[in-house]
Design an enzyme around this catalytic site. Structure first.
Site, PDB file in Angstrom:
ATOM      1  N   LYS A  89       0.822  -1.212   0.000  1.00 49.49           N
ATOM      2  CA  LYS A  89       0.000   0.000   0.000  1.00 49.49           C
ATOM      3  C   LYS A  89       0.855   1.261   0.000  1.00 49.49           C
ATOM      4  CE  LYS A  89      -2.464   1.396   3.631  1.00 49.49           C
ATOM      5  NZ  LYS A  89      -3.560   1.675   4.589  1.00 49.49           N
ATOM      6  N   SER A  90       1.906   1.287   0.827  1.00 50.17           N
ATOM      7  CA  SER A  90       2.763   2.479   0.908  1.00 50.17           C
ATOM      8  C   SER A  90       3.394   2.796  -0.439  1.00 50.17           C
ATOM      9  CB  SER A  90       3.863   2.267   1.955  1.00 50.17           C
ATOM     10  OG  SER A  90       3.326   2.150   3.239  1.00 50.17           O
ATOM     11  N   ARG A 132       2.562   6.008  -3.141  1.00 47.17           N
ATOM     12  CA  ARG A 132       3.685   6.868  -3.557  1.00 47.17           C
ATOM     13  C   ARG A 132       3.897   6.812  -5.059  1.00 47.17           C
ATOM     14  NH1 ARG A 132       4.263   5.661   1.668  1.00 47.17           N
ATOM     15  NH2 ARG A 132       5.516   6.984   3.062  1.00 47.17           N
ATOM     16  N   GLY A 179      -4.517   8.002   5.783  1.00 49.68           N
ATOM     17  CA  GLY A 179      -3.596   8.970   6.363  1.00 49.68           C
ATOM     18  C   GLY A 179      -2.395   9.195   5.470  1.00 49.68           C
ATOM     19  N   SER A 222       7.332   9.260  12.233  1.00 54.59           N
ATOM     20  CA  SER A 222       6.222   9.208  11.281  1.00 54.59           C
ATOM     21  C   SER A 222       6.737   9.378   9.862  1.00 54.59           C
ATOM     22  CB  SER A 222       5.199  10.316  11.584  1.00 54.59           C
ATOM     23  OG  SER A 222       4.282  10.435  10.513  1.00 54.59           O
ATOM     24  N   ASP A 242       2.475  -0.885  12.378  1.00 53.61           N
ATOM     25  CA  ASP A 242       1.172  -1.348  11.886  1.00 53.61           C
ATOM     26  C   ASP A 242       0.884  -2.799  12.241  1.00 53.61           C
ATOM     27  OD1 ASP A 242       0.253   1.019  10.759  1.00 53.61           O
ATOM     28  OD2 ASP A 242       1.271   0.653   8.858  1.00 53.61           O
TER      29      ASP A 242
END
Length: 440
Positions: free
Chosen positions: A25-26, A30, A98, A171, A323
């Site tokens: 997903k990340s 991106r 987010g 973060s 996560d």
């Protein structure tokens, strides 16, 4: 059966399988953002088709980017780095993401017209001041609900000023948002960042963008300079380690079971879950390791039935497993001894207050645990078996709470009623399909 409710009454029998999980997903989000700013056409295979990624595609279309998406393949016709079309009365909906909500603000710091950013109920409760504060220093202007939450409005400037920024929370979203703003800004932006996942830096490195990273023991020093263009780039998205973690834990907790998960992103900043579980005695091995476009990829082999031991989890591993802690807590529930996790305040900044939910699920399972501030102590029981009914609901549709409940039900037995089945659509729509394949 209620379409939003899943009832499970049986433990999972032993299995020996090979699976592939959805795209990371990340990296998917991106890729969508950077490909939209490239000069030309970029293509992706195995793009995660979840609500979060679809929200990113919709956002790019609102900014004038042509996107053709079919199944897991996607073609993006980039507008160039300064090609976004900023229209009047533009509203972008980040929905539950987010990652999208925070990262896109870094790219919108040069908007000449106010843009409203909104999200769903869960995202609207999360802290956006952590990105609006540093982005304001570049020269952008923000108006936030309660000075902290969505909806917010951003008005950018053509006269962006480089900044120095200390990211103290670990973060990756905050760090990446500032990196993106730095790419739009003349001069050099300096970032000192607590260790966190580094997909943005690696993708920028692969694209040859003007970013330098010095890795220190506890933080990274990052320098970002303005760019003029991004070349179009194709990407075969590897499988997601966070999605894989549910099946890793399911196998670890399943005696005599074996599992091979193919082609997973095993980026060093993402494999905290594997490091923690191996310290607890889990049998996990990386096979067929390779580097793909600066990212580490491997097949993950897991064997169940190990004697699991408690852990005093080093807090330095927290950001690399942020996560995955909900399912890590399930392993601690079965481990011999008392496990201790500390410094987990960031867990309560997620889609739901996950530290509270981790404790709540353990309580429902009959596992003694104590929450003190941002720490959790779990009293493990190697003979844990659940024979009562467990009901999980009202968790702000947090996909990871739902999936953790499923793994607990299949691992420990009992009659489980888990609400908000559709929550998995945000990150891992085919989760239940893979679960059903393991049952065959």
């Amino acid at each position: 059966m209620n379409a939003q409710l899943l009832i499970n009454k049986k433990k999972l029998k032993e299995f020996n399988k090979k699976i592939s999980v959805s795209g990371d997903k990340s990296i998917s989000i991106r890729w969508v953002l950077l490909a939209s700013l490239a000069n030309g056409v970029s293509k992706a295979q195995n793009l995660l088709i979840s609500e979060d990624v679809i929200a990113a595609i919709k956002a790019m279309r609102k900014l004038g980017v042509k996107v053709i998406q079919k199944n897991k393949s996607c073609k993006i016709y980039g507008t160039g780095f300064n090609g976004f079309k900023y229209k009047k009365n533009l509203t972008i909906n980040a929905e539950n993401s987010g990652t999208l909500g925070r990262l896109i603000l870094g790219l919108l710091v040069n908007t000449t017209k106010p843009i409203k950013l909104i999200g769903d109920q869960s995202l609207s409760k999360r802290d956006f001041r952590r990105v609006s504060d540093p982005l304001s220093k570049f020269g952008a202007i923000f108006r936030l609900k309660n000075k902290k939450n969505l909806p917010l409005t951003i008005l950018g400037t053509k006269k962006l000023e480089p900044i120095s920024y200390f990211e103290k929370k670990g973060s990756a979203q905050c760090k990446s948002s500032v990196i993106f703003a730095g790419l739009r800004t003349k001069g050099t932006t300096f970032i000192k960042a607590k260790k966190s996942r580094n997909h943005t830096e690696l993708m920028c490195k692969y694209l040859g963008l003007p970013i330098s990273v010095k890795n220190k023991k506890n933080y990274d020093e990052i320098k970002v300079k303005q760019i003029k263009e991004i070349k179009p780039f194709n990407y075969k998205i590897p499988s997601d380690i966070s999605s894989s973690s549910f099946f890793i834990v399911l196998t670890v907790l399943s005696k005599n079971s074996k599992l091979l998960i193919k082609n997973v992103n095993v980026n060093d900043s993402r494999i905290g879950v594997v490091r923690i579980l191996k310290k607890m005695g889990a049998d996990i091995v990386f096979k067929n390791k390779k580097i793909y476009k600066s990212e580490k990829i491997a097949d993950i082999q897991i064997k169940g039935g190990s004697n699991l031991k408690a852990i005093n989890c080093p807090s330095k591993l927290n950001s690399d497993a942020i996560d995955e802690f909900l399912v890590i807590f399930l392993v601690a529930a079965k481990a011999k001894g008392i496990s201790y996790f500390k410094g987990l305040a960031e867990l309560n900044q997620k889609e739901s207050p996950r530290l509270k939910w981790g404790s709540k699920i353990l309580n429902m399972m009959g596992v003694k645990n104590i929450v003190t501030g941002s720490a959790l102590k779990i009293y493990g029981n190697p003979d844990l078996e659940i024979k009562k009914q467990v009901v999980i609901k009202n968790f702000l549709k947090d996909h990871r709470v739902f999936m953790t409940g499923i793994i607990a039900a299949l691992s420990f037995g009992g009659k489980w009623k888990i609400h908000d089945k559709d929550s998995i659509k945000t990150s891992f729509p085919n989760f239940l399909k893979i679960i059903n394949d393991l049952k065959k």
